[in-house]
Write a protein that holds these residues in place. Structure first.
Motif, PDB file in Angstrom:
ATOM      1  N   ALA A   1       0.783  -1.221  -0.108  1.00 17.20           N
ATOM      2  CA  ALA A   1       0.039  -0.100   0.096  1.00 17.20           C
ATOM      3  C   ALA A   1       0.835   1.119   0.060  1.00 17.20           C
ATOM      4  N   ALA A   2       2.088   1.287   0.639  1.00 17.82           N
ATOM      5  CA  ALA A   2       2.835   2.423   0.875  1.00 17.82           C
ATOM      6  C   ALA A   2       3.523   2.613  -0.487  1.00 17.82           C
TER       7      ALA A   2
ATOM      8  N   THR B   1       2.308   1.876  -3.401  1.00 14.52           N
ATOM      9  CA  THR B   1       1.306   2.510  -4.329  1.00 14.52           C
ATOM     10  C   THR B   1       1.051   3.834  -3.978  1.00 14.52           C
ATOM     11  N   ASP B   2       0.860   4.486  -2.690  1.00  9.60           N
ATOM     12  CA  ASP B   2       0.726   5.550  -2.562  1.00  9.60           C
ATOM     13  C   ASP B   2       1.999   6.570  -2.890  1.00  9.60           C
ATOM     14  N   GLY B   3       2.939   5.662  -2.519  1.00 11.76           N
ATOM     15  CA  GLY B   3       4.431   6.594  -2.694  1.00 11.76           C
ATOM     16  C   GLY B   3       4.612   6.835  -4.056  1.00 11.76           C
TER      17      GLY B   3
ATOM     18  N   ARG C   1       4.054   9.295   4.561  1.00 16.12           N
ATOM     19  CA  ARG C   1       3.346   8.518   4.287  1.00 16.12           C
ATOM     20  C   ARG C   1       4.212   7.000   4.678  1.00 16.12           C
TER      21      ARG C   1
END
Length: 713
Positions: free
Chosen positions: A642-643, A645-647, A662
């Motif tokens: 998830a990190a 993808t978000d990053g 994040r």
């Protein structure tokens, strides 16, 4: 004044002291006296000690100085018991000799214990000496410690000082302390103003000295003298004219006068056609006059001189000041008018006859290299390459003008005026002045983009060339000011927001240098000869060396902004090629380090790095999701995915603050993982899968910096 304590005054009178060194000399003299008293245990009110000085004197007044030292206790360690006593307990020659040396009987010796055992000790107490008996040596020590680079001798004397000394006052309260220094015997007679009060000044006691000198037209307090200089300048300033009296000029005027009196003066308006920088330089630097400006910031024909005398006929002083400045202004106008008759570009040929450095060729050769670098850099950062190249070609031409020959500090400034007069584009003219910026610590960088590009190109060529010929800085020696050039280069790139691949630019800079310059810097062997030149390897080595030199300058630059050295090293470990990117990463790491999760994540990254290194894993493999155990391990894998993808968009946008913020949310998952999971499992496949997971986690942080270098828990 009490019977036990009194103010101490020491005044040394001299010929006129160097104004720029006066404050340092006075401070060092006062510190030497105060420190000398303190080292001898003499009670004093050091916090209230006051430094005084004027062009003809150094002085210090220290309140609350005791009339004598306190009792002086001494403790001398002697032999251990097994050495000082024989088998029968009788004193050995070693012990009797120790006692005799210290003037004590055996039974007066005491015993102390330490890690090696018990030993004898001689303790004694002597009455303290009178302060008056110690002051002569304190005074001599203070004078010897003064920072005097070139002491002078006078007459047939054997001693030397910064200037000939003429009187010495040493008073403890109202009592003269007998001292001798520089051939002078101390007394209570000081001297007043050289003209207003040429007779000796009787000083009743230490506390009345300042008022006694004020009555004799001497302001011995430098702060009071500076305040009077400013008040006097304001008093005589013409209506509508604003004096420009900077701190440095005010200090110098105050150190040239004992009783400052301002005189309003004027010069012919025709001189205002000369660039104001030349006129101001003459007034401030050469004559110590104060220029004035109108409400729009334009130089006026009025200026202010500060005399060291309250004249009965100030008009004569004014005439003298106006008379002394007129020839300098006339010369400046003549040089300026003469220079305008020759186009700036016509000076290029003359630059070919001026050697920049023996192995690097002429100043014109340097201009050619800088022009090529400026063209390349301009294209890379989106600046008009034609303007940058033209500015580089003209950048040193003003050095050959008569005005700069007379006023060297105006190089660049005069280039701007001559380029403007010659019809050059405004951006080029501005760049000829600005590319020197920052000129000194705390100065701003060039404001125009062409000036920034030219400043970067100029400094890159200077650093590359001087490093190539083997004249890089060493210790406190930096004859080419390369440390300043390196910091100016880095600041211009960072503060100007110029995205430049600096290592690649070094390679191009060294490629422009002649091989003779590369060979000139090769170290010589024991036979006195240099090894054969491998130009490619030499250029690569120099590029790495000079780039590291520039980055090293940034440590202090960021430290001055309150950014810790650990954060700097965390970013430096990734070696970003673009210093604007380096800056963005560093500021993000500094912000991240203030988060509550920072220390735990820094410690976890350090632990992960150690685990991967010990396991011999440099490039983590792919994660096999089927081998992940339920619970903390799978939770970390999901949080990591998830990190990532978000990053990804944050990284693409260089939003390093957002990315690290994040990633800080991974802390709980990481903590639970290390609490619940044994990374180095016996099963090789599971172990490799866990190492791959940790490697992927570490690489995610390494997209910004190596945060394992931050302080951890």
């Amino acid at each position: 004044m009490s019977q036990d304590h009194a103010s101490l005054l020491i005044e040394l009178g001299t010929e006129e002291l160097p104004p720029k060194a006066l404050d340092e000399l006075a401070g060092a003299f006062a510190s030497g006296v105060v420190d000398g008293l303190a080292r001898r245990g003499i009670a004093l009110d050091a916090a209230q000690a006051k430094t005084f000085c004027s062009p003809r004197r150094l002085a210090v007044r220290v309140p609350g100085v005791a009339v004598r030292q306190p009792p002086q206790k001494s403790e001398v360690l002697g032999p251990y018991l097994n050495i000082g006593l024989d088998a029968n307990g009788a004193p050995t020659p070693a012990l009797t000799g120790f006692a005799s040396k210290n003037g004590l009987a055996i039974h007066d010796l005491q015993r102390v214990g330490d890690a090696k055992g018990e030993r004898f000790v001689a303790r004694s107490e002597k009455p303290g000496q009178p302060t008056a008996a110690l002051l002569p040596e304190i005074l001599v020590e203070a004078l010897k410690a003064l920072p005097i680079p070139k002491p002078m001798r006078w007459g047939n004397r054997d001693y030397a000082f910064v200037r000939p000394a003429h009187w010495l006052v040493v008073l403890h309260g109202d009592q003269v302390v007998e001292c001798e220094a520089l051939g002078l015997a101390s007394g209570r007679m000081s001297r007043g103003h050289r003209f207003h009060h040429p007779h000796p000044v009787h000083v009743a006691d230490a506390d009345s000295w300042l008022d006694a000198l004020r009555d004799a037209k001497v302001l011995a307090d430098p702060a009071e003298r500076r305040a009077r200089v400013r008040a006097e300048v304001a008093r005589v300033a013409p209506a509508g004219a604003k004096p420009r009296l900077g701190d440095a000029l005010c200090d110098e005027i105050a150190n040239l006068t004992e009783w400052p009196v301002a005189i309003a003066c004027t010069f012919e308006r025709e001189f205002l056609s000369v660039p104001p920088e030349a006129l101001v330089t003459t007034m401030e630097t050469n004559q110590k006059f104060v220029p004035t400006f109108d409400a729009d910031g334009r130089l006026t024909e009025h200026f202010i001189g500060v005399a060291n005398i309250e004249s009965k006929d100030p008009g004569e002083i004014r005439k003298g000041y106006e008379r002394v400045i007129r020839p300098r202004f006339a010369d400046a106008k003549f040089f300026f008018d003469e220079d305008l008759e020759t186009p700036l570009a016509a000076q290029q040929q003359a630059l070919e006859n001026v050697t920049y450095q023996q192995a690097l060729g002429s100043v014109w050769s340097k201009c050619v290299r800088v022009a090529e670098l400026a063209r390349v850099i301009a294209n890379r950062v989106g600046v008009d390459a034609g303007l940058a190249t033209r500015a580089a070609a003209l950048s040193r031409c003003d050095l050959m003008t008569r005005m700069v020959g007379e006023f060297p500090e105006l190089q660049g400034v005069m280039g701007r005026y001559y380029a403007t007069a010659g019809g050059e584009p405004a951006e080029v003219a501005q760049a000829l002045d600005e590319f020197y910026a920052p000129r000194f610590a705390g100065d701003a960088i060039a404001q125009g983009r062409v000036g920034q590009v030219l400043g970067v190109a100029e400094r890159i060529d200077t650093l590359a060339g001087i490093f190539a010929v083997g004249m890089k800085p060493s210790g406190n020696k930096d004859p080419f000011a390369l440390r300043r050039a390196a910091l100016g280069l880095a600041r211009t790139l960072i503060e100007g927001g110029l995205p430049l691949d600096l290592p690649a630019q070094w390679e191009e800079a060294f490629a422009l240098l002649p091989e003779s310059a590369l060979a000139a810097g090769l170290p010589k062997g024991k036979d006195g000869h240099s090894p054969p030149l491998d130009a490619g390897a030499r250029r690569a080595e120099l590029a790495r060396e000079v780039h590291a030199f520039v980055v090293d300058r940034l440590r202090g630059y960021y430290a001055d902004q309150g950014i810790a050295g650990e954060a700097f090293e965390a970013v430096r470990a990734l070696a970003p090629a673009d210093l604007t990117d380096f800056d963005a990463r560093l500021r993000a790491v500094a912000a991240f380090s203030r988060l509550p999760e920072a220390q735990a994540l820094a410690a976890a990254n350090k632990r992960i790095g150690n685990i991967l290194r010990q396991a011999g894993v440099s490039t983590p493999g792919a994660i096999d999701a089927a081998r992940l155990e339920a619970g903390a391990e799978r939770a970390l894998a999901d949080a990591l995915a998830a990190a990532e993808t978000d990053g990804a968009p944050l990284l693409a946008a260089r939003d390093y603050v957002g990315l690290l913020t994040r990633l800080a949310r991974l802390r709980d998952a990481v903590d639970r993982y290390f609490d619940a999971v044994m990374v180095m499992a016996d099963d090789e496949a599971i172990r490799k899968n866990r190492l791959a997971l940790l490697g992927r986690l570490r690489n995610l942080f390494l997209q910004v910096a190596d945060i394992s270098l931050l302080p951890g828990t």
